[in-house]
Design a protein around this motif. Structure first.
Motif, PDB file in Angstrom:
ATOM      1  N   TYR A  15       0.829  -1.204   0.000  1.00 49.13           N
ATOM      2  CA  TYR A  15       0.000   0.000   0.000  1.00 49.13           C
ATOM      3  C   TYR A  15       0.864   1.256   0.000  1.00 49.13           C
ATOM      4  CZ  TYR A  15      -3.202   3.681   1.292  1.00 49.13           C
ATOM      5  OH  TYR A  15      -3.904   4.850   1.297  1.00 49.13           O
ATOM      6  N   TYR A  19       0.718   3.959  -2.846  1.00 47.22           N
ATOM      7  CA  TYR A  19       0.285   5.312  -2.504  1.00 47.22           C
ATOM      8  C   TYR A  19       1.349   6.333  -2.895  1.00 47.22           C
ATOM      9  CZ  TYR A  19      -1.417   9.387  -0.066  1.00 47.22           C
ATOM     10  OH  TYR A  19      -1.853  10.645   0.208  1.00 47.22           O
ATOM     11  N   ASN A  24      -2.762   8.837  -4.441  1.00 49.87           N
ATOM     12  CA  ASN A  24      -4.209   8.806  -4.327  1.00 49.87           C
ATOM     13  C   ASN A  24      -4.572   7.567  -3.509  1.00 49.87           C
ATOM     14  OD1 ASN A  24      -6.953   7.790  -5.127  1.00 49.87           O
ATOM     15  ND2 ASN A  24      -6.963   9.737  -6.236  1.00 49.87           N
ATOM     16  N   ALA A  25      -5.237   7.783  -2.382  1.00 47.15           N
ATOM     17  CA  ALA A  25      -5.536   6.685  -1.466  1.00 47.15           C
ATOM     18  C   ALA A  25      -6.433   5.629  -2.111  1.00 47.15           C
ATOM     19  CB  ALA A  25      -6.186   7.227  -0.194  1.00 47.15           C
ATOM     20  N   GLN A  26      -7.464   6.061  -2.824  1.00 46.82           N
ATOM     21  CA  GLN A  26      -8.388   5.098  -3.435  1.00 46.82           C
ATOM     22  C   GLN A  26      -7.686   4.269  -4.510  1.00 46.82           C
ATOM     23  OE1 GLN A  26     -11.594   4.419  -2.413  1.00 46.82           O
ATOM     24  NE2 GLN A  26     -11.299   2.681  -3.748  1.00 46.82           N
ATOM     25  N   ASP A  27      -6.918   4.934  -5.367  1.00 43.37           N
ATOM     26  CA  ASP A  27      -6.167   4.200  -6.390  1.00 43.37           C
ATOM     27  C   ASP A  27      -5.179   3.235  -5.752  1.00 43.37           C
ATOM     28  OD1 ASP A  27      -7.519   5.489  -8.401  1.00 43.37           O
ATOM     29  OD2 ASP A  27      -5.893   6.904  -8.860  1.00 43.37           O
ATOM     30  N   GLU A  29      -5.409   1.767  -2.820  1.00 44.84           N
ATOM     31  CA  GLU A  29      -6.148   0.626  -2.279  1.00 44.84           C
ATOM     32  C   GLU A  29      -6.555  -0.336  -3.392  1.00 44.84           C
ATOM     33  OE1 GLU A  29      -9.463   1.842   0.137  1.00 44.84           O
ATOM     34  OE2 GLU A  29      -8.186   3.150   1.352  1.00 44.84           O
ATOM     35  N   ASP A  30      -7.033   0.215  -4.501  1.00 43.66           N
ATOM     36  CA  ASP A  30      -7.441  -0.630  -5.626  1.00 43.66           C
ATOM     37  C   ASP A  30      -6.265  -1.425  -6.180  1.00 43.66           C
ATOM     38  OD1 ASP A  30      -9.997   0.385  -5.354  1.00 43.66           O
ATOM     39  OD2 ASP A  30      -9.832   1.779  -7.051  1.00 43.66           O
ATOM     40  N   CYS A  32      -3.458  -2.117  -4.620  1.00 41.31           N
ATOM     41  CA  CYS A  32      -3.028  -3.058  -3.585  1.00 41.31           C
ATOM     42  C   CYS A  32      -3.877  -4.336  -3.650  1.00 41.31           C
ATOM     43  CB  CYS A  32      -3.145  -2.393  -2.209  1.00 41.31           C
ATOM     44  SG  CYS A  32      -2.492  -3.370  -0.854  1.00 41.31           S
ATOM     45  N   HIS A  33      -5.165  -4.164  -3.794  1.00 37.19           N
ATOM     46  CA  HIS A  33      -6.079  -5.300  -3.935  1.00 37.19           C
ATOM     47  C   HIS A  33      -5.715  -6.122  -5.171  1.00 37.19           C
ATOM     48  CE1 HIS A  33      -9.937  -7.135  -5.275  1.00 37.19           C
ATOM     49  NE2 HIS A  33     -10.012  -7.449  -3.990  1.00 37.19           N
ATOM     50  N   SER A  62       1.201  -0.092 -10.503  1.00 35.97           N
ATOM     51  CA  SER A  62       1.179   1.367 -10.317  1.00 35.97           C
ATOM     52  C   SER A  62       1.620   2.085 -11.583  1.00 35.97           C
ATOM     53  CB  SER A  62       2.089   1.767  -9.149  1.00 35.97           C
ATOM     54  OG  SER A  62       1.604   1.226  -7.949  1.00 35.97           O
TER      55      SER A  62
END
Length: 177
Positions: A15, A19, A24-27, A29-30, A32-33, A62
């Motif tokens: 993460y 990041y 961007n936190a949402q990107d 997280e996505d 990372c998933h 990324s």
């Protein structure tokens, strides 16, 4: 090691790397998933350097997102540069110094690096990987890692000096010393 233990062990590193690359936190997280989905679909138990391998996957995911968003980010940066130039002509030196904190300028310099250089810098300083681990994770020679890191730092130093000269020139034009 179970999949849950693997996830718990490396989730924060993945993460943080995502990041830092994407800002961007949402990107992050996505991605990372997606990284762990990719890892679990592979034969991850047979990988020798699991951390470096996972961070390589994170870096590749990324970079794919960055490439897709490159033109959008470049347009936003151009608008920001124009705004900064207009603002600098009006504001006092103290205000400019306060607004231009080192962290902001450093991030700006990182965003200007080509993807290959950004990847090496991120793995080295955010992922805290050694040069050898970066070489293995990116599947490039150690000398290439060293030269990319050197070139990235040299380019950032050059850009920082150019930025300082620009600020000094602006101060002289405004009669501030």
């Amino acid at each position: 090691m179970t999949e849950r233990e693997l996830f718990d062990s490396y989730n924060k590193d993945v993460y943080r790397t995502c990041y830092h690359m994407l800002q961007n936190a949402q990107d992050a997280e996505d991605v990372c998933h997606d990284v762990f989905i990719t890892v679990f679909r592979q034969d991850w138990r047979s990988v020798e350097h699991i951390r470096a391998w996972i961070l390589r996957i994170a870096m590749n995911h990324s970079l794919n997102i960055l490439r897709k968003n490159r033109t959008k980010r470049e347009k936003q940066e151009q608008i920001q540069i124009q705004h900064d130039q207009a603002t600098m002509a009006i504001k006092s030196v103290n205000t400019i110094v306060m607004e231009k904190a080192l962290a902001t300028e450093l991030q700006k310099q990182l965003n200007q690096l080509p993807d290959k250089l950004l990847a090496v810098v991120t793995l080295r300083y955010v992922g805290d990987l050694s040069m050898v681990e970066i070489s293995e994770s990116m599947n490039i020679p150690l000398g290439t890692v060293k030269s990319r890191l050197h070139n990235a730092l040299k380019l950032m130093r050059k850009n920082m000096e150019r930025h300082e000269r620009f600020l000094t020139k602006g101060e002289k034009q405004l009669g501030i010393n």
